[in-house]
Design a protein around this motif. Structure first.
Motif, PDB file in Angstrom:
ATOM      1  N   TRP A 125       0.846  -1.200   0.000  1.00 24.17           N
ATOM      2  CA  TRP A 125       0.000   0.000   0.000  1.00 24.17           C
ATOM      3  C   TRP A 125       0.875   1.241   0.000  1.00 24.17           C
ATOM      4  CZ3 TRP A 125       0.747   3.335   4.037  1.00 24.17           C
ATOM      5  CH2 TRP A 125       1.186   2.796   5.261  1.00 24.17           C
ATOM      6  N   ILE A 126       0.312   2.271  -0.620  1.00 25.46           N
ATOM      7  CA  ILE A 126       0.970   3.583  -0.651  1.00 25.46           C
ATOM      8  C   ILE A 126      -0.073   4.611  -0.264  1.00 25.46           C
ATOM      9  CG2 ILE A 126       1.849   5.336  -2.252  1.00 25.46           C
ATOM     10  CD1 ILE A 126       3.431   3.186  -3.621  1.00 25.46           C
ATOM     11  N   SER A 127       0.306   5.527   0.584  1.00 25.03           N
ATOM     12  CA  SER A 127      -0.629   6.555   1.042  1.00 25.03           C
ATOM     13  C   SER A 127      -0.195   7.919   0.537  1.00 25.03           C
ATOM     14  CB  SER A 127      -0.662   6.561   2.580  1.00 25.03           C
ATOM     15  OG  SER A 127      -1.426   7.651   3.038  1.00 25.03           O
ATOM     16  N   GLY A 135       4.594   2.883  -6.796  1.00 23.84           N
ATOM     17  CA  GLY A 135       4.104   1.535  -6.512  1.00 23.84           C
ATOM     18  C   GLY A 135       4.608   0.522  -7.520  1.00 23.84           C
ATOM     19  N   SER A 136       4.595   0.902  -8.807  1.00 23.62           N
ATOM     20  CA  SER A 136       5.056  -0.046  -9.833  1.00 23.62           C
ATOM     21  C   SER A 136       6.506  -0.432  -9.579  1.00 23.62           C
ATOM     22  CB  SER A 136       4.937   0.585 -11.223  1.00 23.62           C
ATOM     23  OG  SER A 136       3.591   0.852 -11.519  1.00 23.62           O
ATOM     24  N   GLU A 137       7.331   0.552  -9.243  1.00 19.96           N
ATOM     25  CA  GLU A 137       8.736   0.212  -9.005  1.00 19.96           C
ATOM     26  C   GLU A 137       8.882  -0.648  -7.747  1.00 19.96           C
ATOM     27  OE1 GLU A 137      12.737   2.507  -9.749  1.00 19.96           O
ATOM     28  OE2 GLU A 137      12.048   2.940  -7.723  1.00 19.96           O
ATOM     29  N   PHE A 162     -12.969  -4.129  -6.899  1.00 23.69           N
ATOM     30  CA  PHE A 162     -13.143  -2.669  -7.007  1.00 23.69           C
ATOM     31  C   PHE A 162     -11.808  -1.911  -6.962  1.00 23.69           C
ATOM     32  CE2 PHE A 162     -14.603  -2.475  -2.222  1.00 23.69           C
ATOM     33  CZ  PHE A 162     -13.302  -2.725  -1.791  1.00 23.69           C
ATOM     34  N   ASN A 163     -10.734  -2.607  -7.342  1.00 26.22           N
ATOM     35  CA  ASN A 163      -9.410  -1.969  -7.308  1.00 26.22           C
ATOM     36  C   ASN A 163      -8.685  -2.143  -8.644  1.00 26.22           C
ATOM     37  OD1 ASN A 163      -7.066  -0.752  -6.481  1.00 26.22           O
ATOM     38  ND2 ASN A 163      -6.693  -2.115  -4.737  1.00 26.22           N
ATOM     39  N   PRO A 164      -9.232  -1.539  -9.729  1.00 19.61           N
ATOM     40  CA  PRO A 164      -8.614  -1.753 -11.049  1.00 19.61           C
ATOM     41  C   PRO A 164      -7.199  -1.199 -11.144  1.00 19.61           C
ATOM     42  CG  PRO A 164     -10.297  -0.035 -11.157  1.00 19.61           C
ATOM     43  CD  PRO A 164     -10.409  -0.663  -9.792  1.00 19.61           C
ATOM     44  N   ARG A 167      -4.875  -3.858  -9.800  1.00 13.78           N
ATOM     45  CA  ARG A 167      -4.829  -5.000 -10.734  1.00 13.78           C
ATOM     46  C   ARG A 167      -3.977  -4.665 -11.955  1.00 13.78           C
ATOM     47  NH1 ARG A 167      -9.539  -8.970 -12.983  1.00 13.78           N
ATOM     48  NH2 ARG A 167      -8.290  -9.818 -14.673  1.00 13.78           N
ATOM     49  N   HIS A 168      -4.134  -3.433 -12.438  1.00  8.86           N
ATOM     50  CA  HIS A 168      -3.316  -3.006 -13.585  1.00  8.86           C
ATOM     51  C   HIS A 168      -1.823  -3.044 -13.237  1.00  8.86           C
ATOM     52  CE1 HIS A 168      -1.954  -0.615 -17.029  1.00  8.86           C
ATOM     53  NE2 HIS A 168      -1.268   0.112 -16.162  1.00  8.86           N
ATOM     54  N   VAL A 169      -1.476  -2.536 -12.069  1.00  6.77           N
ATOM     55  CA  VAL A 169      -0.068  -2.520 -11.656  1.00  6.77           C
ATOM     56  C   VAL A 169       0.456  -3.952 -11.538  1.00  6.77           C
ATOM     57  CG1 VAL A 169       1.459  -1.944  -9.714  1.00  6.77           C
ATOM     58  CG2 VAL A 169      -0.182  -0.249 -10.566  1.00  6.77           C
ATOM     59  N   GLU A 171      -0.700  -6.665 -13.124  1.00  2.96           N
ATOM     60  CA  GLU A 171      -0.582  -7.273 -14.467  1.00  2.96           C
ATOM     61  C   GLU A 171       0.662  -6.740 -15.173  1.00  2.96           C
ATOM     62  OE1 GLU A 171      -4.446  -6.369 -16.016  1.00  2.96           O
ATOM     63  OE2 GLU A 171      -5.256  -8.345 -15.432  1.00  2.96           O
ATOM     64  N   LYS A 172       0.918  -5.448 -14.985  1.00  3.18           N
ATOM     65  CA  LYS A 172       2.107  -4.841 -15.596  1.00  3.18           C
ATOM     66  C   LYS A 172       3.375  -5.498 -15.074  1.00  3.18           C
ATOM     67  CE  LYS A 172       2.985  -0.605 -14.465  1.00  3.18           C
ATOM     68  NZ  LYS A 172       3.246   0.827 -14.278  1.00  3.18           N
ATOM     69  N   ALA A 173       3.355  -5.902 -13.800  1.00  2.00           N
ATOM     70  CA  ALA A 173       4.532  -6.544 -13.191  1.00  2.00           C
ATOM     71  C   ALA A 173       4.664  -8.003 -13.615  1.00  2.00           C
ATOM     72  CB  ALA A 173       4.449  -6.444 -11.673  1.00  2.00           C
TER      73      ALA A 173
HETATM   74  C1  LIG Z   1      -1.928  -0.093  -5.803  1.00  2.00           C
HETATM   75  C2  LIG Z   1      -0.767   0.865  -5.505  1.00  2.00           C
HETATM   76  C3  LIG Z   1       0.265   0.184  -4.616  1.00  2.00           C
HETATM   77  C4  LIG Z   1      -0.104   1.253  -6.848  1.00  2.00           C
HETATM   78  O1  LIG Z   1       0.913   2.173  -6.576  1.00  2.00           O
HETATM   79  P1  LIG Z   1       0.955   3.572  -7.377  1.00  2.00           P
HETATM   80  O2  LIG Z   1       2.211   4.251  -7.012  1.00  2.00           O
HETATM   81  O3  LIG Z   1      -0.308   4.323  -7.151  1.00  2.00           O
HETATM   82  O4  LIG Z   1       0.965   3.050  -8.880  1.00  2.00           O
HETATM   83  P2  LIG Z   1       1.786   3.609 -10.125  1.00  2.00           P
HETATM   84  O5  LIG Z   1       1.733   5.100 -10.121  1.00  2.00           O
HETATM   85  O6  LIG Z   1       3.111   2.976 -10.176  1.00  2.00           O
HETATM   86  O7  LIG Z   1       0.938   3.014 -11.344  1.00  2.00           O
HETATM   87  C5  LIG Z   1      -0.434   3.227 -11.423  1.00  2.00           C
HETATM   88  C6  LIG Z   1      -0.907   2.637 -12.734  1.00  2.00           C
HETATM   89  O8  LIG Z   1      -2.316   2.369 -12.609  1.00  2.00           O
HETATM   90  C7  LIG Z   1      -2.996   3.083 -13.618  1.00  2.00           C
HETATM   91  N1  LIG Z   1      -4.303   3.420 -13.078  1.00  2.00           N
HETATM   92  C8  LIG Z   1      -4.629   4.431 -12.246  1.00  2.00           C
HETATM   93  N2  LIG Z   1      -5.940   4.374 -11.962  1.00  2.00           N
HETATM   94  C9  LIG Z   1      -6.434   3.312 -12.636  1.00  2.00           C
HETATM   95  C10 LIG Z   1      -7.729   2.738 -12.753  1.00  2.00           C
HETATM   96  N3  LIG Z   1      -8.780   3.270 -12.104  1.00  2.00           N
HETATM   97  N4  LIG Z   1      -7.877   1.643 -13.520  1.00  2.00           N
HETATM   98  C11 LIG Z   1      -6.833   1.092 -14.183  1.00  2.00           C
HETATM   99  N5  LIG Z   1      -5.567   1.589 -14.101  1.00  2.00           N
HETATM  100  C12 LIG Z   1      -5.390   2.698 -13.340  1.00  2.00           C
HETATM  101  C13 LIG Z   1      -2.114   4.271 -13.949  1.00  2.00           C
HETATM  102  O9  LIG Z   1      -2.411   4.784 -15.217  1.00  2.00           O
HETATM  103  C14 LIG Z   1      -0.757   3.604 -13.898  1.00  2.00           C
HETATM  104  O10 LIG Z   1      -0.574   2.814 -15.032  1.00  2.00           O
HETATM  105  P3  LIG Z   1       0.739   2.964 -15.990  1.00  2.00           P
HETATM  106  O11 LIG Z   1       1.933   2.819 -15.101  1.00  2.00           O
HETATM  107  O12 LIG Z   1       0.590   1.834 -16.969  1.00  2.00           O
HETATM  108  O13 LIG Z   1       0.643   4.317 -16.564  1.00  2.00           O
HETATM  109  C15 LIG Z   1      -1.283   2.166  -4.821  1.00  2.00           C
HETATM  110  O14 LIG Z   1      -2.111   2.887  -5.712  1.00  2.00           O
HETATM  111  C16 LIG Z   1      -2.033   1.894  -3.528  1.00  2.00           C
HETATM  112  O15 LIG Z   1      -1.428   1.647  -2.515  1.00  2.00           O
HETATM  113  N6  LIG Z   1      -3.360   1.989  -3.561  1.00  2.00           N
HETATM  114  C17 LIG Z   1      -4.163   1.893  -2.342  1.00  2.00           C
HETATM  115  C18 LIG Z   1      -3.998   0.576  -1.600  1.00  2.00           C
HETATM  116  C19 LIG Z   1      -4.075  -0.594  -2.529  1.00  2.00           C
HETATM  117  O16 LIG Z   1      -4.847  -0.621  -3.460  1.00  2.00           O
HETATM  118  N7  LIG Z   1      -3.245  -1.600  -2.251  1.00  2.00           N
HETATM  119  C20 LIG Z   1      -3.259  -2.832  -3.008  1.00  2.00           C
HETATM  120  C21 LIG Z   1      -4.287  -3.742  -2.423  1.00  2.00           C
HETATM  121  S1  LIG Z   1      -4.391  -5.249  -3.379  1.00  2.00           S
END
Ligand SMILES: CC(C)(COP(=O)(O)OP(=O)(O)OC[C@H]1O[C@@H](n2cnc3c(N)ncnc32)[C@H](O)[C@@H]1OP(=O)(O)O)[C@@H](O)C(=O)NCCC(=O)NCCS
Length: 224
Positions: A125-127, A135-137, A162-164, A167-169, A171-173
């Motif tokens: 998680w990231i806040s 997060g991706s890195e 409800f967390n697309p 899921r995208h991050v 799948e990208k990994a």
């Molecule tokens: C999930 C999480 C760790 C990702 O980290 P992050 O730093 O926000 O993610 P990044 O900035 O590296 O990447 C976000 C990607 O999601 C994409 N994205 C953003 N909102 C999106 C949405 N609603 N639907 C699909 N993709 C979305 C961005 O375009 C980006 O994609 P790209 O790198 O291909 O351009 C972070 O958002 C988080 O902690 N969220 C809240 C807690 C959580 O969800 N934890 C995981 C529980 S399973």
């Protein structure tokens, strides 16, 4: 040959944007306010409603917070939890530090080590600093450690429907969808599915082969 996985070895790692630092009791003060992030609470399944308290009982696999400003652990309790986790043999908890600012922005975790099957779970998680690539890195760095340093065969996770973004991050990994736990979470009176995703060592290796440092970046542009 890679030695058997050993989660008591907790190493710091540095990437381009973030540093992963093994979490300890000294991080409780900085993590405490971050855990009041309502989006983290909702998306990690730590709460059942937009207004209700965090799940009662234990620290679970949290901590994540309740949606108000009240974190259900005091700083001292959090310090105890992170102290325990810093000595755990079945999990590695890193705080994610943004290199540019030096700020702690979240945590990345390998948990539930199953040494016999060379597998473990993953959560992150990231806040407050989302959608900036951190997060991706952190996901890539955590997987690199799991497969290259620890010699694991498989890493899995659960992500709510409800967390697309997450899921995208994932799948990208390189994670693939493996199944669905139907109606696994009750949130605001609605049932939410949890998707199980996994990645195997050979999938990680085929993605990172030929990439310097083993950390995947954006896919190369399509050739002529
Ligand atoms: C999930 C999480 C760790 C990702 O980290 P992050 O730093 O926000 O993610 P990044 O900035 O590296 O990447 C976000 C990607 O999601 C994409 N994205 C953003 N909102 C999106 C949405 N609603 N639907 C699909 N993709 C979305 C961005 O375009 C980006 O994609 P790209 O790198 O291909 O351009 C972070 O958002 C988080 O902690 N969220 C809240 C807690 C959580 O969800 N934890 C995981 C529980 S399973």
């Amino acid at each position: 040959m890679t030695p058997a996985p050993d989660f008591s070895r907790k190493q710091a790692q540095a990437g381009q944007l973030v540093r992963l630092v093994p979490a300890g009791r000294e991080h409780a003060t900085v993590l405490h306010p971050l855990l009041a992030d309502a989006e983290v609470s909702r998306l990690t399944g730590t709460v059942h409603s937009s207004t209700g308290p965090a799940h009662p009982g234990s620290e679970g696999d949290g901590p994540a917070a309740d949606p108000g400003s009240q974190v259900p652990w005091s700083v001292d309790e959090l310090a105890e939890i992170y102290e325990r986790w810093s000595r755990a043999e079945d999990r590695i908890v890193w705080v994610i530090e943004e290199i540019a600012t030096g700020r702690v922005v979240g945590e990345s975790v390998l948990n539930d080590l199953d040494g016999g099957n060379l597998s473990c779970g993953f959560r992150i998680w990231i806040s407050g600093s989302r959608d900036r690539g951190l997060g991706s890195e952190a996901v890539d760095m955590t997987l690199r450690h799991a497969f290259e340093d620890q010699g694991l065969h498989r890493v899995s996770l659960e992500v709510y429907a409800f967390n697309p973004r997450a899921r995208h991050v994932y799948e990208k990994a390189g994670f693939s969808l493996e199944g669905t736990l139907r109606e696994a979470l009750l949130f605001d009176g609605t049932w939410v599915d949890a998707h199980v995703m996994g990645i195997l060592a050979e999938e990680w290796r085929s993605r990172t082969r030929d990439r310097p440092g083993g950390i995947p970046t954006d896919p190369p542009p399509a050739g002529p």
